[in-house]
Design a protein around this motif. Structure first.
Motif, PDB file in Angstrom:
ATOM      1  N   SER A   1       0.821  -1.220   0.000  1.00  0.00           N
ATOM      2  CA  SER A   1       0.000   0.000   0.000  1.00  0.00           C
ATOM      3  C   SER A   1       0.854   1.268   0.000  1.00  0.00           C
ATOM      4  O   SER A   1       0.389   2.325  -0.431  1.00  0.00           O
ATOM      5  N   GLU A   2       2.102   1.158   0.447  1.00  0.00           N
ATOM      6  CA  GLU A   2       3.022   2.297   0.431  1.00  0.00           C
ATOM      7  C   GLU A   2       3.823   2.372  -0.862  1.00  0.00           C
ATOM      8  O   GLU A   2       4.695   3.229  -1.009  1.00  0.00           O
ATOM      9  N   GLY A   3       3.553   1.444  -1.785  1.00  0.00           N
ATOM     10  CA  GLY A   3       4.220   1.467  -3.077  1.00  0.00           C
ATOM     11  C   GLY A   3       5.661   0.976  -3.047  1.00  0.00           C
ATOM     12  O   GLY A   3       6.443   1.288  -3.946  1.00  0.00           O
ATOM     13  N   ILE A   4       6.002   0.182  -2.050  1.00  0.00           N
ATOM     14  CA  ILE A   4       7.348  -0.373  -1.958  1.00  0.00           C
ATOM     15  C   ILE A   4       7.483  -1.484  -3.007  1.00  0.00           C
ATOM     16  O   ILE A   4       6.635  -2.367  -3.099  1.00  0.00           O
ATOM     17  N   GLY A   5       8.539  -1.441  -3.785  1.00  0.00           N
ATOM     18  CA  GLY A   5       8.751  -2.396  -4.862  1.00  0.00           C
ATOM     19  C   GLY A   5       8.990  -3.812  -4.371  1.00  0.00           C
ATOM     20  O   GLY A   5       9.383  -4.033  -3.218  1.00  0.00           O
ATOM     21  N   SER A   6       8.783  -4.767  -5.255  1.00  0.00           N
ATOM     22  CA  SER A   6       8.969  -6.178  -4.902  1.00  0.00           C
ATOM     23  C   SER A   6      10.378  -6.475  -4.430  1.00  0.00           C
ATOM     24  O   SER A   6      10.573  -7.223  -3.467  1.00  0.00           O
ATOM     25  N   ARG A   7      11.369  -5.913  -5.106  1.00  0.00           N
ATOM     26  CA  ARG A   7      12.760  -6.142  -4.710  1.00  0.00           C
ATOM     27  C   ARG A   7      13.000  -5.694  -3.272  1.00  0.00           C
ATOM     28  O   ARG A   7      13.544  -6.435  -2.455  1.00  0.00           O
ATOM     29  N   GLU A   8      12.570  -4.490  -2.946  1.00  0.00           N
ATOM     30  CA  GLU A   8      12.776  -3.938  -1.605  1.00  0.00           C
ATOM     31  C   GLU A   8      11.966  -4.711  -0.562  1.00  0.00           C
ATOM     32  O   GLU A   8      12.461  -5.005   0.530  1.00  0.00           O
ATOM     33  N   LYS A   9      10.736  -5.052  -0.920  1.00  0.00           N
ATOM     34  CA  LYS A   9       9.883  -5.812  -0.008  1.00  0.00           C
ATOM     35  C   LYS A   9      10.521  -7.156   0.321  1.00  0.00           C
ATOM     36  O   LYS A   9      10.615  -7.537   1.500  1.00  0.00           O
ATOM     37  N   ASN A  10      10.984  -7.864  -0.695  1.00  0.00           N
ATOM     38  CA  ASN A  10      11.604  -9.168  -0.483  1.00  0.00           C
ATOM     39  C   ASN A  10      12.904  -9.066   0.308  1.00  0.00           C
ATOM     40  O   ASN A  10      13.188  -9.913   1.149  1.00  0.00           O
ATOM     41  N   GLU A  11      13.693  -8.026   0.052  1.00  0.00           N
ATOM     42  CA  GLU A  11      14.935  -7.836   0.803  1.00  0.00           C
ATOM     43  C   GLU A  11      14.644  -7.590   2.283  1.00  0.00           C
ATOM     44  O   GLU A  11      15.307  -8.163   3.157  1.00  0.00           O
ATOM     45  N   LEU A  12      13.665  -6.737   2.559  1.00  0.00           N
ATOM     46  CA  LEU A  12      13.328  -6.442   3.950  1.00  0.00           C
ATOM     47  C   LEU A  12      12.810  -7.688   4.658  1.00  0.00           C
ATOM     48  O   LEU A  12      13.231  -8.006   5.779  1.00  0.00           O
ATOM     49  N   LEU A  13      11.922  -8.415   4.010  1.00  0.00           N
ATOM     50  CA  LEU A  13      11.386  -9.634   4.608  1.00  0.00           C
ATOM     51  C   LEU A  13      12.490 -10.662   4.858  1.00  0.00           C
ATOM     52  O   LEU A  13      12.486 -11.346   5.888  1.00  0.00           O
ATOM     53  N   ALA A  14      13.433 -10.761   3.938  1.00  0.00           N
ATOM     54  CA  ALA A  14      14.553 -11.696   4.110  1.00  0.00           C
ATOM     55  C   ALA A  14      15.433 -11.294   5.294  1.00  0.00           C
ATOM     56  O   ALA A  14      15.974 -12.160   5.992  1.00  0.00           O
ATOM     57  N   LEU A  15      15.564 -10.008   5.534  1.00  0.00           N
ATOM     58  CA  LEU A  15      16.353  -9.532   6.676  1.00  0.00           C
ATOM     59  C   LEU A  15      15.636  -9.783   8.001  1.00  0.00           C
ATOM     60  O   LEU A  15      16.274  -9.978   9.038  1.00  0.00           O
ATOM     61  N   LEU A  16      14.320  -9.773   7.974  1.00  0.00           N
ATOM     62  CA  LEU A  16      13.521  -9.975   9.188  1.00  0.00           C
ATOM     63  C   LEU A  16      13.294 -11.454   9.510  1.00  0.00           C
ATOM     64  O   LEU A  16      13.137 -11.815  10.677  1.00  0.00           O
ATOM     65  N   ALA A  17      13.297 -12.308   8.497  1.00  0.00           N
ATOM     66  CA  ALA A  17      12.983 -13.728   8.679  1.00  0.00           C
ATOM     67  C   ALA A  17      13.818 -14.431   9.746  1.00  0.00           C
ATOM     68  O   ALA A  17      13.276 -15.225  10.524  1.00  0.00           O
ATOM     69  N   PRO A  18      15.122 -14.175   9.851  1.00  0.00           N
ATOM     70  CA  PRO A  18      15.916 -14.870  10.875  1.00  0.00           C
ATOM     71  C   PRO A  18      15.498 -14.569  12.319  1.00  0.00           C
ATOM     72  O   PRO A  18      15.923 -15.256  13.240  1.00  0.00           O
ATOM     73  N   MET A  19      14.650 -13.573  12.516  1.00  0.00           N
ATOM     74  CA  MET A  19      14.201 -13.230  13.863  1.00  0.00           C
ATOM     75  C   MET A  19      13.071 -14.134  14.365  1.00  0.00           C
ATOM     76  O   MET A  19      12.726 -14.090  15.546  1.00  0.00           O
ATOM     77  N   LYS A  20      12.507 -14.932  13.486  1.00  0.00           N
ATOM     78  CA  LYS A  20      11.374 -15.775  13.868  1.00  0.00           C
ATOM     79  C   LYS A  20      11.638 -16.587  15.130  1.00  0.00           C
ATOM     80  O   LYS A  20      10.800 -16.579  16.046  1.00  0.00           O
ATOM     81  N   PRO A  21      12.770 -17.280  15.273  1.00  0.00           N
ATOM     82  CA  PRO A  21      13.001 -18.077  16.490  1.00  0.00           C
ATOM     83  C   PRO A  21      13.067 -17.232  17.775  1.00  0.00           C
ATOM     84  O   PRO A  21      12.811 -17.736  18.857  1.00  0.00           O
ATOM     85  N   GLN A  22      13.380 -15.961  17.620  1.00  0.00           N
ATOM     86  CA  GLN A  22      13.435 -15.076  18.779  1.00  0.00           C
ATOM     87  C   GLN A  22      12.061 -14.527  19.160  1.00  0.00           C
ATOM     88  O   GLN A  22      11.876 -14.038  20.268  1.00  0.00           O
ATOM     89  N   VAL A  23      11.114 -14.628  18.244  1.00  0.00           N
ATOM     90  CA  VAL A  23       9.781 -14.056  18.450  1.00  0.00           C
ATOM     91  C   VAL A  23       8.755 -15.123  18.817  1.00  0.00           C
ATOM     92  O   VAL A  23       7.941 -14.933  19.720  1.00  0.00           O
ATOM     93  N   VAL A  24       8.783 -16.238  18.118  1.00  0.00           N
ATOM     94  CA  VAL A  24       7.782 -17.300  18.319  1.00  0.00           C
ATOM     95  C   VAL A  24       8.192 -18.152  19.521  1.00  0.00           C
ATOM     96  O   VAL A  24       9.290 -18.682  19.562  1.00  0.00           O
ATOM     97  N   HIS A  25       7.279 -18.249  20.464  1.00  0.00           N
ATOM     98  CA  HIS A  25       7.537 -19.031  21.689  1.00  0.00           C
ATOM     99  C   HIS A  25       6.419 -20.026  21.942  1.00  0.00           C
ATOM    100  O   HIS A  25       6.109 -20.353  23.058  1.00  0.00           O
ATOM    101  N   GLN A  26       5.798 -20.474  20.871  1.00  0.00           N
ATOM    102  CA  GLN A  26       4.680 -21.399  20.984  1.00  0.00           C
ATOM    103  C   GLN A  26       4.613 -22.209  19.688  1.00  0.00           C
ATOM    104  O   GLN A  26       4.805 -21.651  18.616  1.00  0.00           O
ATOM    105  N   PRO A  27       4.335 -23.488  19.755  1.00  0.00           N
ATOM    106  CA  PRO A  27       4.265 -24.287  18.529  1.00  0.00           C
ATOM    107  C   PRO A  27       3.080 -23.875  17.664  1.00  0.00           C
ATOM    108  O   PRO A  27       2.171 -23.164  18.115  1.00  0.00           O
ATOM    109  N   THR A  28       3.107 -24.308  16.414  1.00  0.00           N
ATOM    110  CA  THR A  28       2.019 -24.042  15.480  1.00  0.00           C
ATOM    111  C   THR A  28       0.703 -24.557  16.055  1.00  0.00           C
ATOM    112  O   THR A  28       0.640 -25.637  16.606  1.00  0.00           O
ATOM    113  N   GLU A  29      -0.336 -23.741  15.881  1.00  0.00           N
ATOM    114  CA  GLU A  29      -1.666 -24.143  16.359  1.00  0.00           C
ATOM    115  C   GLU A  29      -2.288 -25.115  15.377  1.00  0.00           C
ATOM    116  O   GLU A  29      -2.071 -25.010  14.184  1.00  0.00           O
TER     117      GLU A  29
END
Length: 143
Positions: free
Chosen positions: A114-142
């Motif tokens: 919605s902010e008009g961020i391009g696919s390249r930038e969106k994917n790069e940002l998401l890839a940088l954030l993905a490794p944080m998942k183990p630090q955030v999720v503290h409960q198994p999949t429902e």
């Protein structure tokens, strides 16, 4: 090679180097003002959406927005310093599930779109954030 040709070659090389040096994700996204807008909209949305709002109960939303913008800025190669706490510590006790985590990821995707961020930038940002998942999720999949 004459002097004029050499000068032109050096000038073009210098311009190309400057362009590449300023090609950071931070710059391509639009800098801190855009990152602050993205994180503010994301937190506002995530704190009200059924899938993610539970984990934002009793949380200082303004502080979350500020620290998230700092974190995005650092990850994107901007000049910011992250002054927040360790991600594992911040999320400890919130019992965030994978469903909530992926719900927030989807909300971030929608805000970026919605902010008009391009696919390249969106994917790069998401890839940088993905490794944080183990630090955030503290409960198994429902189920």
């Amino acid at each position: 090679m004459n002097r004029l040709s050499l000068f032109a070659l050096l000038f073009c090389t210098a311009v190309a180097s400057d362009t590449r040096a300023d090609d950071s994700l931070y710059t391509r996204i639009g800098g801190l003002p855009v990152l602050q807008k993205i994180t503010s909209r994301l937190v506002d949305r995530s704190s009200t959406e059924p899938v993610t709002k539970r984990s934002f109960n009793k949380v200082n939303l303004d502080r979350v927005k500020e620290k998230l913008a700092e974190q995005f800025c650092v990850l994107a190669g901007g000049p910011c310093t992250y002054t927040g706490d360790d991600m594992k510590l911040v999320h400890q006790g919130l019992n965030i599930s994978e469903r909530e985590f992926y719900g927030l990821v989807e909300q971030l995707r929608q805000v970026l779109d919605s902010e008009g961020i391009g696919s390249r930038e969106k994917n790069e940002l998401l890839a940088l954030l993905a490794p944080m998942k183990p630090q955030v999720v503290h409960q198994p999949t429902e189920p």
